[in-house]
Write a protein that holds these residues in place. Structure first.
Motif, PDB file in Angstrom:
ATOM      1  N   LEU A  19       1.425 -11.406   4.133  1.00 47.34           N
ATOM      2  CA  LEU A  19       1.727  -9.916   3.328  1.00 47.34           C
ATOM      3  C   LEU A  19       1.158  -8.746   3.976  1.00 47.34           C
ATOM      4  O   LEU A  19      -0.257  -8.624   3.793  1.00 47.34           O
ATOM      5  N   PHE A  40       6.914  -7.147  -3.429  1.00 52.99           N
ATOM      6  CA  PHE A  40       5.793  -7.403  -2.764  1.00 52.99           C
ATOM      7  C   PHE A  40       4.798  -7.997  -3.845  1.00 52.99           C
ATOM      8  O   PHE A  40       4.261  -9.047  -3.567  1.00 52.99           O
ATOM      9  N   TYR A  88       5.420  -7.693   7.182  1.00 56.23           N
ATOM     10  CA  TYR A  88       6.212  -8.388   6.122  1.00 56.23           C
ATOM     11  C   TYR A  88       7.213  -7.482   5.596  1.00 56.23           C
ATOM     12  O   TYR A  88       8.452  -7.960   5.491  1.00 56.23           O
ATOM     13  N   LEU A  89       6.695  -6.333   5.068  1.00 59.35           N
ATOM     14  CA  LEU A  89       7.740  -5.404   4.545  1.00 59.35           C
ATOM     15  C   LEU A  89       8.829  -4.847   5.463  1.00 59.35           C
ATOM     16  O   LEU A  89      10.095  -4.863   5.182  1.00 59.35           O
ATOM     17  N   ARG A 142       8.088  -2.544  -4.146  1.00 59.05           N
ATOM     18  CA  ARG A 142       6.997  -2.873  -4.712  1.00 59.05           C
ATOM     19  C   ARG A 142       7.194  -3.993  -5.753  1.00 59.05           C
ATOM     20  O   ARG A 142       6.298  -4.897  -5.785  1.00 59.05           O
ATOM     21  N   SER A 198      -1.819  -4.550  -3.542  1.00 62.57           N
ATOM     22  CA  SER A 198      -0.653  -4.612  -2.748  1.00 62.57           C
ATOM     23  C   SER A 198       0.402  -3.278  -2.829  1.00 62.57           C
ATOM     24  O   SER A 198       1.103  -3.250  -1.868  1.00 62.57           O
ATOM     25  N   GLU A 204       5.895 -11.445  -4.674  1.00 66.29           N
ATOM     26  CA  GLU A 204       5.548 -12.435  -4.044  1.00 66.29           C
ATOM     27  C   GLU A 204       3.974 -12.739  -3.867  1.00 66.29           C
ATOM     28  O   GLU A 204       3.601 -14.010  -3.506  1.00 66.29           O
TER      29      GLU A 204
END
Length: 291
Positions: A5, A86, A9-10, A83, A109, A89
Motif C-alpha cells: 500500500l 485505499f 499502488y494508487l 481515499r 493512509s 483495503e
C-alpha cells in the motif's frame, strides 16, 4: 503476495484519474507562470500607448481561471474515491491488529492520497515556476540565470542534510500516535498526560528542525534577490516592464524555494508511513509463525 500500500499502488489502480489531475495542474501553473511576463509586456505597451498586450494578459488570466475551477471540481471527486478504496483495503489487511493501531494507520493512509492531491500539485507548481523563472531570467541576462541555478542547487543540498532527521522524527511521532486510542481506553489521567507530553516533544523537535531548515532557505533566497537587483541595475536599455518581469520571476523563485522542501519533507514522512502501513498484522505474523 499482496501489493504494498503506497503511491505506486494508487497509480496502478487510478493512473488515468491521477494523470488527468496532473495535466490540469501543469496547464494551470504554466499559464500562471507566464502572467508576469505578459504583465511586463503590458506595462511597456501601455507606456507606449499600445493596449494589445493588455488584452493578451487578460486572455491568459481568463483561461487560467477556467482551468483552475475545472481542476478543483474534478480533483475533489477523483481523490475522494481513492481515499475510500485505499482506506477499505488497509482495514481489510489489518487482521486482528489492535484498534488503536488500525485507527492511526487509517488516518496515515489518507495522507498518501492527500500527498497526491495537495503536495504533488505544489511540487509541480514549484518545478514549473523554477524552470520558467530560470529560462526567462537567463533570457534577460545570463548572470541572472546562473544565479537562479546556483540557489536551486543550494536548496537541494540544504534539504539533503535534514532528510534523515525528518525521517526519524516522523517515525517517533507516528509510533506515539498509534498508541493514542489504547491510552484513551485506559481512562487514566497520568497515562494520557504522559502521552500528550510525548506527542508535544515530537512536534516541537519537528518544528525546530523545520525552523532551522527554512532559516537556511530564506537566507539563500534573500541573497539571490539582492544579487538579482544588483545585476538588473547594470543592464543597459532596461525598461519598467523588464524590471517588473525580472523582480516577479525572482520572487517566484523564492516562493518555489519554500514549496519544494515542503513537498520533499512530506515525501520523507510518507516514506516512513509506507513502511508502517505494510508491516504484517499480528494475525498474519502468527499464521506465518505457525506455518
Amino acid at each position: 503476495m499482496q501489493a504494498k500500500l503506497d503511491i505506486p499502488y494508487l497509480f496502478r489502480h487510478f493512473r488515468w484519474r491521477i494523470v488527468v489531475t496532473w495535466l490540469f495542474v501543469l496547464l494551470e501553473n504554466t499559464l500562471m507562470a507566464l502572467i508576469p511576463l505578459f504583465i511586463g509586456r503590458a506595462i511597456d505597451g501601455l507606456l507606449a500607448n499600445q493596449d494589445e498586450a493588455l488584452w493578451e494578459v487578460s486572455a491568459v488570466m481568463g483561461l487560467m481561471l477556467l482551468v483552475a475551477v475545472a481542476r478543483r471540481v474534478y480533483d475533489t471527486r477523483a481523490y475522494g474515491t481513492m481515499r475510500v478504496h485505499f482506506g477499505a483495503e488497509l482495514v481489510s489487511r489489518s487482521g486482528d491488529a489492535p484498534v488503536s493501531r488500525v485507527n492511526a494507520r487509517l488516518d496515515m493512509s489518507r495522507e498518501m492520497v492527500d500527498f497526491l492531491e495537495g503536495h504533488v500539485p505544489e511540487l509541480l507548481t514549484a518545478i514549473v515556476q523554477v524552470v520558467v523563472s530560470i529560462v526567462i531570467l537567463w533570457a534577460f541576462d545570463a548572470r541572472l540565470g546562473v544565479s537562479a541555478v546556483i540557489v536551486v542547487v543550494t536548496l537541494a543540498v540544504l534539504y539533503g542534510l535534514f532528510h534523515e532527521r525528518f525521517y526519524r522524527l516522523n517515525s517517533d511521532l507516528n509510533s506515539q500516535t498509534e498508541k493514542q486510542v489504547a491510552i484513551l481506553d485506559q481512562r487514566e489521567r497520568k497515562s494520557l498526560l504522559t502521552h500528550l507530553q510525548r506527542l508535544r516533544r515530537c512536534e516541537v523537535r519537528l518544528s525546530d528542525t523545520e525552523a532551522v531548515l527554512y532559516g537556511g532557505i530564506f537566507t539563500a533566497m534573500f541573497a539571490f534577490v539582492l544579487m538579482t537587483l544588483s545585476f538588473a541595475s547594470t543592464m543597459t536599455a532596461i525598461t519598467a516592464g523588464v524590471i517588473f518581469t525580472i523582480l516577479s520571476y525572482s520572487w517566484e523563485l523564492v516562493e518555489s524555494g519554500v514549496a519544494l522542501p515542503m513537498a520533499l519533507q512530506q515525501w520523507t514522512r510518507l516514506s516512513e508511513i509506507r513502511e508502517r502501513l505494510n508491516e504484517p498484522s499480528s494475525g498474519s505474523a502468527a499464521n506465518a509463525g505457525t506455518a
